[in-house]
Design a protein around this motif. Structure first.
Motif, PDB file in Angstrom:
ATOM      1  N   GLU A   1      -3.728   3.058  -8.958  1.00 34.84           N
ATOM      2  CA  GLU A   1      -4.492   4.005  -8.158  1.00 34.84           C
ATOM      3  C   GLU A   1      -5.954   3.602  -8.247  1.00 34.84           C
ATOM      4  OE1 GLU A   1      -2.799   8.259  -8.172  1.00 34.84           O
ATOM      5  OE2 GLU A   1      -2.319   7.485 -10.170  1.00 34.84           O
TER       6      GLU A   1
ATOM      7  N   ALA B   1      -2.303   2.761  -4.654  1.00 33.19           N
ATOM      8  CA  ALA B   1      -2.484   4.029  -3.954  1.00 33.19           C
ATOM      9  C   ALA B   1      -3.988   4.261  -3.881  1.00 33.19           C
ATOM     10  CB  ALA B   1      -1.785   5.157  -4.706  1.00 33.19           C
TER      11      ALA B   1
ATOM     12  N   LYS C   1       5.742   6.183   2.012  1.00 29.97           N
ATOM     13  CA  LYS C   1       4.945   5.621   0.927  1.00 29.97           C
ATOM     14  C   LYS C   1       5.726   5.593  -0.387  1.00 29.97           C
ATOM     15  CE  LYS C   1       1.101   4.553   2.999  1.00 29.97           C
ATOM     16  NZ  LYS C   1       0.790   3.114   3.212  1.00 29.97           N
TER      17      LYS C   1
ATOM     18  N   THR D   1       0.836  -1.204   0.000  1.00 28.87           N
ATOM     19  CA  THR D   1       0.000   0.000   0.000  1.00 28.87           C
ATOM     20  C   THR D   1       0.864   1.245   0.000  1.00 28.87           C
ATOM     21  OG1 THR D   1      -1.713  -1.170   1.246  1.00 28.87           O
ATOM     22  CG2 THR D   1      -1.876   1.221   1.140  1.00 28.87           C
ATOM     23  N   SER D   2       0.864   1.939  -1.112  1.00 33.86           N
ATOM     24  CA  SER D   2       1.503   3.245  -1.192  1.00 33.86           C
ATOM     25  C   SER D   2       0.403   4.297  -1.023  1.00 33.86           C
ATOM     26  CB  SER D   2       2.248   3.407  -2.513  1.00 33.86           C
ATOM     27  OG  SER D   2       2.966   4.614  -2.550  1.00 33.86           O
ATOM     28  N   SER D   3       0.543   5.424  -1.673  1.00 30.63           N
ATOM     29  CA  SER D   3      -0.411   6.513  -1.511  1.00 30.63           C
ATOM     30  C   SER D   3      -0.125   7.573  -2.562  1.00 30.63           C
ATOM     31  CB  SER D   3      -0.261   7.120  -0.108  1.00 30.63           C
ATOM     32  OG  SER D   3      -0.935   8.350   0.002  1.00 30.63           O
ATOM     33  N   GLY D   4      -1.148   8.365  -2.860  1.00 34.31           N
ATOM     34  CA  GLY D   4      -0.904   9.528  -3.697  1.00 34.31           C
ATOM     35  C   GLY D   4       0.150  10.435  -3.084  1.00 34.31           C
TER      36      GLY D   4
END
Length: 292
Positions: free
Chosen positions: A243, A190, A165, A146-149
């Motif tokens: 995403e 993301a 992230k 799990t990354s993120s914007g």
């Protein structure tokens, strides 16, 4: 029959928000789910939901930032369900402050939960799967990070979270490159959804709509992508960043070598400015930092 029939998945931070949505959807698609959350009562509640719908689940409150605990989580999963096929690294925290106001503990806590938390279970399982593959077993395993914007574009007031992230995005690329030979894929996403963390920052924007309007930020909207990535159907997809929000799925594009100038010899300091100006004119600008 669901697309994850007889597959066992460990989901971290699965006592609420996105993790809970993943757990319920995996179970609905036939998976056996290890619901990991530091809040044992929350993990037990999700397991009760899954069992109430005819699924199989195991609650676990082990520490994902400790290698001995990670070994114990995997051992418990294997004792209950025989094997682990999928890891969803979902757990996270925020310690939001402007960069100049960050404390050392703000930085260390976020790095420990996000980066080390993504390392420990994945490392334990990667070694297990690698050894099984070397022993001649057919492996069809998944790591879903799990990354993120914030990690892809940056986010004002979240430099620690954004850095962690972004690290997860790079980690995913290396995992995919190194582990593919053993039958292991690694992908990341993301997500944008209403969770305990995001409500602290984007509460008004992400609030649940009234009436029959589509709930764009419902965590359940992200779950189908994650479950598909955990299924046997996704075995050809690795090293990718997705995403997801509402009904949208997009493929994020990472850093690429762009515009270039090669002098063929060492640059003089006085020459660099003009070359950089040309590169910036030709190059594609980065997306705006969130909050900028």
């Amino acid at each position: 029959m669901g697309i994850c029939e007889n597959r066992t998945v460990i989901i971290t931070g699965a006592g609420g928000g996105l993790g809970r949505a993943y757990a319920l959807t995996f179970a609905a698609e036939g998976a056996q789910v290890v619901v990991n959350d530091i809040r044992l009562d929350a993990a037990l509640a999700v397991c009760e939901e899954i069992r109430g719908q005819g699924g199989k689940a195991l609650a676990n409150a082990g520490d994902i930032t400790n290698m001995a605990s990670a070994e114990a989580i995997v051992a418990a999963a294997c004792a209950e369900f025989g094997e682990v096929h999928v890891l969803v690294n979902n757990a996270g925290i925020c310690r939001d402050r402007m960069f100049a106001s960050l404390t050392e503990s703000d930085w260390d806590d976020v790095m420990r939960v996000h980066l080390k938390g993504h390392f420990c279970l994945a490392n334990v399982l990667a070694r297990r799967w690698r050894d099984a593959a070397k022993a001649g077993n057919q492996i069809d395993a998944r790591i879903i990070n799990t990354s993120s914007g914030a990690g892809l574009q940056g986010s004002i007031g979240q430099s620690n979270y954004a850095a962690a992230k972004a690290g997860i995005a790079a980690l995913t690329l290396v995992q995919a490159a190194e582990l593919g030979r053993y039958g292991i894929t690694a992908n990341a996403l993301a997500p944008a959804a209403r969770t305990g963390m995001t409500e602290q920052v984007f509460g008004e924007m992400m609030k649940k709509p009234g009436g029959a309007d589509f709930d764009y930020f419902d965590p359940a909207n992200v779950a189908p992508l994650v479950v598909w990535l955990g299924s046997a159907e996704s075995r050809q997809v690795t090293g990718r960043m997705f995403e997801a929000a509402g009904g949208l799925i997009s493929l994020a594009e990472g850093w690429h070598t762009g515009a270039a100038r090669d002098k063929g010899s060492r640059w003089l300091p006085a020459e660099v400015g003009a070359a950089v100006a040309e590169l910036l004119e030709e190059g594609r600008p980065a997306q705006k930092v969130y909050g900028a």
